[in-house]
Design a protein around this motif. Structure first.
Motif, PDB file in Angstrom:
ATOM      1  N   LYS A 254       0.830  -1.211   0.000  1.00  0.00           N
ATOM      2  CA  LYS A 254       0.000   0.000   0.000  1.00  0.00           C
ATOM      3  C   LYS A 254       0.862   1.258   0.000  1.00  0.00           C
ATOM      4  O   LYS A 254       1.876   1.325   0.703  1.00  0.00           O
ATOM      5  N   VAL A 255       0.424   2.216  -0.785  1.00  0.00           N
ATOM      6  CA  VAL A 255       1.136   3.479  -0.854  1.00  0.00           C
ATOM      7  C   VAL A 255       0.204   4.565  -0.312  1.00  0.00           C
ATOM      8  O   VAL A 255      -0.947   4.659  -0.710  1.00  0.00           O
TER       9      VAL A 255
ATOM     10  N   LEU B   8      -9.782   1.904  -5.894  1.00  0.00           N
ATOM     11  CA  LEU B   8      -9.577   2.605  -4.627  1.00  0.00           C
ATOM     12  C   LEU B   8      -8.961   1.664  -3.606  1.00  0.00           C
ATOM     13  O   LEU B   8      -8.234   2.070  -2.712  1.00  0.00           O
ATOM     14  N   GLU B   9      -9.293   0.385  -3.755  1.00  0.00           N
ATOM     15  CA  GLU B   9      -8.855  -0.602  -2.776  1.00  0.00           C
ATOM     16  C   GLU B   9      -7.352  -0.815  -2.795  1.00  0.00           C
ATOM     17  O   GLU B   9      -6.784  -1.263  -1.811  1.00  0.00           O
ATOM     18  N   ALA B  10      -6.715  -0.502  -3.939  1.00  0.00           N
ATOM     19  CA  ALA B  10      -5.286  -0.785  -4.065  1.00  0.00           C
ATOM     20  C   ALA B  10      -4.498  -0.138  -2.935  1.00  0.00           C
ATOM     21  O   ALA B  10      -3.660  -0.776  -2.307  1.00  0.00           O
ATOM     22  N   ASN B  11      -4.774   1.143  -2.646  1.00  0.00           N
ATOM     23  CA  ASN B  11      -4.021   1.837  -1.612  1.00  0.00           C
ATOM     24  C   ASN B  11      -4.871   2.216  -0.412  1.00  0.00           C
ATOM     25  O   ASN B  11      -4.358   2.681   0.593  1.00  0.00           O
ATOM     26  N   TYR B  12      -6.172   2.054  -0.554  1.00  0.00           N
ATOM     27  CA  TYR B  12      -7.053   2.447   0.520  1.00  0.00           C
ATOM     28  C   TYR B  12      -7.975   1.274   0.784  1.00  0.00           C
ATOM     29  O   TYR B  12      -7.623   0.130   0.495  1.00  0.00           O
ATOM     30  N   THR B  13      -9.104   1.506   1.338  1.00  0.00           N
ATOM     31  CA  THR B  13     -10.015   0.388   1.550  1.00  0.00           C
ATOM     32  C   THR B  13     -11.265   0.627   0.716  1.00  0.00           C
ATOM     33  O   THR B  13     -11.417   1.661   0.084  1.00  0.00           O
TER      34      THR B  13
ATOM     35  N   VAL C  50     -14.781   1.816  -0.063  1.00  0.00           N
ATOM     36  CA  VAL C  50     -15.567   2.903   0.518  1.00  0.00           C
ATOM     37  C   VAL C  50     -17.030   2.648   0.200  1.00  0.00           C
ATOM     38  O   VAL C  50     -17.401   2.504  -0.961  1.00  0.00           O
TER      39      VAL C  50
END
Lengths: 155, 768
Positions: free
Chosen positions: A92-93, B719-724, B726
């Motif tokens: 994660k970045v 969005l999930e790649a770096n965040y969760t 939503v």
């Protein structure tokens, strides 16, 4: 940068130090991918207060964390003078909003002093040690704890 | 390249062969009597069998063998490919596909079914083709007699037949000395006697590899001495029994010859004798030195089949055809063995292998050259191009902002750049695009199976199977399509008697067509059955409380009722369509792909389902809207219509709810800004725009947004790649100004408006 020059030959680990308010913090330079200026973020619905939103980092969607708010301090009011430290933990970045990058330090492991025994949440969750550099106190932060957690991870 | 990789290639090739097999059989079914079609079918089965043999997939080999034997009867005109015969064969092709899948992915196959088909196939080969059986009998001893002698001797006229010579050499089943032409060479010759001890093998050395190394030094011929081989019951499987006598002509000298055995010389008896020039050096022009093991196995496999070919009257022709088939197998395996094979082959054998490959290529109606590329690499390229497009748009926008008159050379250059990026994007998308053919072919199988179970006679007609669409779309298309085909045959078509009574042909027709229409792929599934029984649908809908008993619905509205959850008009729940999944599931999976589905039906004439799908899932057509100062993208597929609400049309309903009346029906108003927590209080609907959307539950909602900016094609970003994940947001995209915009998850927003909390839903999803 004076400290860096003195210690270059000694090896050890490199840290990047930055300022939030009147405090200084640092993270391992190996986790830092780049440092860029502040650009307005797109707010996310239902996000925690410390998540400012997402920005476009060369085609990737990068969440921005207000580190000041994340560490339990006053939420930042981002200006063009703020910088974003783009960090990576595992795959994660995440971008961390800080006031300014102050130094790059090369230290040895024994330079890191344990955090004082206090019961604050900050100390337990985020702080991994403190450094005394030229009369300043710099707190080493655990990046992984700073990253936003999804529900599944928390469960 | 390890064994698993080679195996993976084999399975990939199996898939191609199976497709070839099925399409060939279907062509025969349509009355095609071209011998080349029969040959292609035969070759496909044969290649699968050959490869399967190399990997020890016994079930596959034995089934393929029986199948092949029957096909051979067809090929030699002993068995007329009638509809009945082809029916068995098509089923056999299905079983062969199942067996291949089982061999790859594990699991189990319907043993009874394959045993039954083996019996049917054998009956076809023997019972229904008496000439073949009678011809086989007198020939049988001949076949046995022919076995010790390699085919190279039996039919030396055909150069390709020599391909079979590999097997005896490699496995040392025969002595090739007698076959070799006497030739004179000027190179020094050596006679080598190589007798490995058991220790050689226990230390991991391999006689084959040593001999192969030796073959690189020059032309050589090999004689294997098997005299010491004991009977099978006395044989120690780990002991060494064979020895080899090698004659080699080389200019590298005796030392080079000895150095080949450098690491093995303590574990073998080795004699190297220099011969007089020209004396014992037999040219091995028809002979081939050692080949790597996979090659040998398949060649051996081909050899075993030769007696079958020899059985036939037109021995030469059959042998030649056989050889072509074997050559193809050989070439497949050559490909599999990759570098090993290439390195191993001496000049001559390389030439022979090339010849085999040429034959194979000629035989398999020369397909266009293709390469296999890892999907990840393609996706990475697509991502990069997506970024290029965004960057280009950003650049254009900022130039336009700074260049008011718009005549500078930068502008012209930018236009060209824009065109180029568009072209690059199209070409890159085309890499992922695949014809829908494989899915359509799978449907042919589904139709056969259901026709069998229901006792209906069905013909599947496909059109436009070369229409291309993104691979992800194809992968996700198979399931809803299978379900619809099942429905069409099970519910749509009538029983043959009923059809005849209605004045139609007994055989029902299901037609599946694909075509491109305005940047989307349109797939149509039509049947010439009874059509939708509207009375029944209506009654059922009333029974299930879907509509009011006195509701006034148009025919089209009634037809679309079948897409409601839990709707099935078949009186008895059949084992085919009534699996608890209805057309609502089909509709949902089509919508999940960003598609739409429609039905039109004519009583007595059948129904037509029309699906319109996006060509790719990497980009999306969206409506860019503003909500509480934020830019959002709403997928265009979800939007039914947009309207400017009139103050008179807004009605309060309870404390917080508001309804909007649209043409005398009331639809709940949903403030997107409120649902997404962008603002604390509901906005005034009159100041905004309402988007009438249809969600997966079928209900309509009017989504309130502040303004519509326009319609745009956007690149979907995770969005999930770096965040969760939503809640309420499906994905993100990057707009022309370089900012991230969120793509609205319409279904989630609508269900949130039903009172379910977005947060709750997402944590449930995470927990599940």
């Amino acid at each position: 940068m004076t400290y860096l020059a003195k210690n270059l030959t000694n090896g050890g680990r490199e840290l990047i130090a930055f300022r939030i308010g009147d405090q200084e913090f640092c993270v391992n330079v190996m986790s830092v991918r780049e440092i860029r200026g502040w650009t307005p973020a797109t707010p996310m619905p239902h996000a925690p207060r410390y998540v400012l939103g997402v920005i476009n980092l060369r085609g990737a969607v990068l969440p921005i964390i207000d580190l000041s708010a994340r560490l339990g301090m006053r939420p930042a009011e981002p200006t063009v003078r703020h910088v974003i430290i783009v960090t990576q933990v595992k795959d994660k970045v995440v971008g961390l909003l800080v006031e300014a990058v102050s130094d790059i330090l090369t230290i040895k492991d024994e330079d890191i002093q344990p955090t004082p025994d206090m019961t604050s949440e900050f100390e337990r969750t985020f702080a991994r040690g403190i450094l005394a550099i030229e009369g300043r106190m710099i707190c080493l932060i655990e990046l992984e704890a700073v990253f936003p957690h999804s529900e599944s991870e928390a469960a | 390249m390890d064994m698993n990789e080679i195996k993976e290639i084999f399975f990939q090739e199996c898939e191609e062969q199976l497709a070839e097999l099925e399409s060939g059989l279907l062509r025969l079914n349509d009355g095609d009597r071209d011998p080349e079609t029969v040959n292609a079918v035969f070759r496909a089965v044969h290649s699968i069998k050959g490869g399967a043999g190399a990997f020890g997939l016994d079930d596959l080999v034995s089934f393929a063998h029986v199948f092949e034997t029957t096909l051979d009867c067809v090929r030699s005109n002993k068995l007329e490919p009638t509809q009945e015969v082809l029916k068995v064969m098509l089923k056999s092709a299905d079983v062969l596909a199942d067996l291949t899948n089982v061999a790859r992915d594990g699991g189990s196959v319907d043993q009874a079914r394959s045993a039954q088909l083996i019996r049917e196939l054998e009956a076809l080969a023997k019972g229904e083709a008496p000439p073949a059986a009678s011809a086989a009998e007198p020939a049988a001893p001949k076949a046995v007699a022919a076995k010790p002698a390699p085919v190279a001797k039996a039919a030396p006229v055909e150069p390709v037949v020599n391909e079979h010579g590999f097997a005896p050499v490699a496995f040392s089943f025969d002595d090739f000395g007698g076959d070799e032409d006497e030739a004179v060479s000027d190179l020094p010759a050596y006679d080598i006697v190589f007798k490995p001890k058991s220790e050689l093998y226990t230390k991991g050395n391999e006689a084959t590899l040593l001999l192969r190394d030796l073959s690189r030094l020059g032309e050589m011929s090999i004689h294997c001495n098997m005299d010491s081989l004991p009977p099978l019951d006395q044989m120690d499987p780990e002991a060494a029994y064979f020895s080899w006598k090698v004659s080699i002509k080389t200019d590298k000298g005796e030392d080079a010859v000895r150095s080949v055995f450098e690491f093995a010389e303590w574990d073998c008896d080795l004699e190297v004798t220099a011969m007089e020039t020209g004396e014992a050096s037999e040219s091995a022009s028809d002979d081939l030195p050692m080949q790597p093991v996979p090659f040998d196995l398949s060649a051996l496999d081909g050899d075993l089949d030769v007696p079958l070919g020899v059985v036939e009257e037109e021995e030469q022709i059959a042998a030649a055809q056989e050889a072509v088939a074997a050559a193809e197998t050989a070439s497949n395996v050559v490909q599999m063995a990759g570098n090993a094979s290439r390195a191993a082959a001496s000049e001559k054998s390389a030439a022979a292998a090339a010849a085999a490959q040429n034959n194979a290529q000629q035989a398999s109606s020369a397909a266009a050259p293709t390469i296999r590329v890892d999907l990840d690499r393609v996706d990475r390229l697509i991502n990069l191009v997506g970024e290029l497009v965004i960057n280009q748009a950003m650049l254009s926008q900022s130039v336009i902002e700074n260049d008011s008159n718009g005549v500078s050379s930068i502008n012209m250059g930018l236009e060209e750049l824009q065109q180029l990026t568009r072209e690059i994007q199209d070409s890159v998308m085309a890499i992922r695009a695949q014809p829908v053919k494989p899915v359509f072919q799978r449907m042919a199988r589904t139709v056969r199976e259901i026709a069998d179970i229901t006792g209906k006679s069905v013909r599947l007609v496909t059109e436009g199977e070369n229409t291309e669409v993104d691979k992800t779309v194809i992968d996700k298309l198979a399931e809803p399509l299978t379900h619809m085909i099942r429905n069409a045959v099970d519910h749509g078509l009538e029983m043959p008697e009923k059809r005849l009574a209605a004045g139609k042909s007994a055989e029902g027709t299901v037609k599946l067509t694909a075509k491109h229409r305005s940047g989307r792929i349109v797939i149509e599934l039509s049947d010439d059955g009874a059509g939708i029984n509207r009375e029944k649908v209506r009654q059922k809908a009333i029974d299930n409380d879907l509509i009011a008993a006195d509701a006034n619905l148009s025919d089209e509205e009634i037809d679309n009722l079948i897409f409601h959850a839990g709707f099935s008009t078949a009186d008895k729940v059949s084992d085919l369509s009534g699996r608890g999944v209805g057309m609502d599931v089909v509709k949902r999976s089509i919508q999940a792909l960003g598609g739409r589905i429609n039905i039109s039906s004519k009583p007595g004439h059948g129904s037509v389902f029309t699906m319109s799908l996006p060509l790719t899932l990497a980009v999306l057509d969206g409506m860019v809207v503003t909500v509480a100062g934020q830019t959002l993208v709403v997928p265009l597929t979800a939007i039914v219509e947009t309207l400017q609400p009139d103050a008179a049309a807004i009605h309060s309903f309870g404390a917080t709810q508001r309804l909007i009346s649209i043409r005398n029906s009331f639809c709940p108003l949903v403030d997107v800004g409120r649902i997404l927590n962008f603002r604390a209080t509901q906005a005034n609907p009159v100041e905004g725009v309402a988007l009438l959307v249809e969600s997966e539950g079928g209900g309509q909602r009017a989504l309130m947004v502040d303004a519509i900016q326009g319609q745009r094609q956007v690149v979907i970003k995770s969005l999930e790649a770096n965040y969760t994940h939503v809640p309420g947001i499906a994905a993100a995209t990057i707009l022309g100004d370089g900012r991230v915009a969120l793509i609205l998850d319409v279904d989630a927003v609508v269900s949130a408006s039903r009172g379910q909390s977005l947060q709750l839903e997402s944590s449930l999803a995470a927990a599940g």
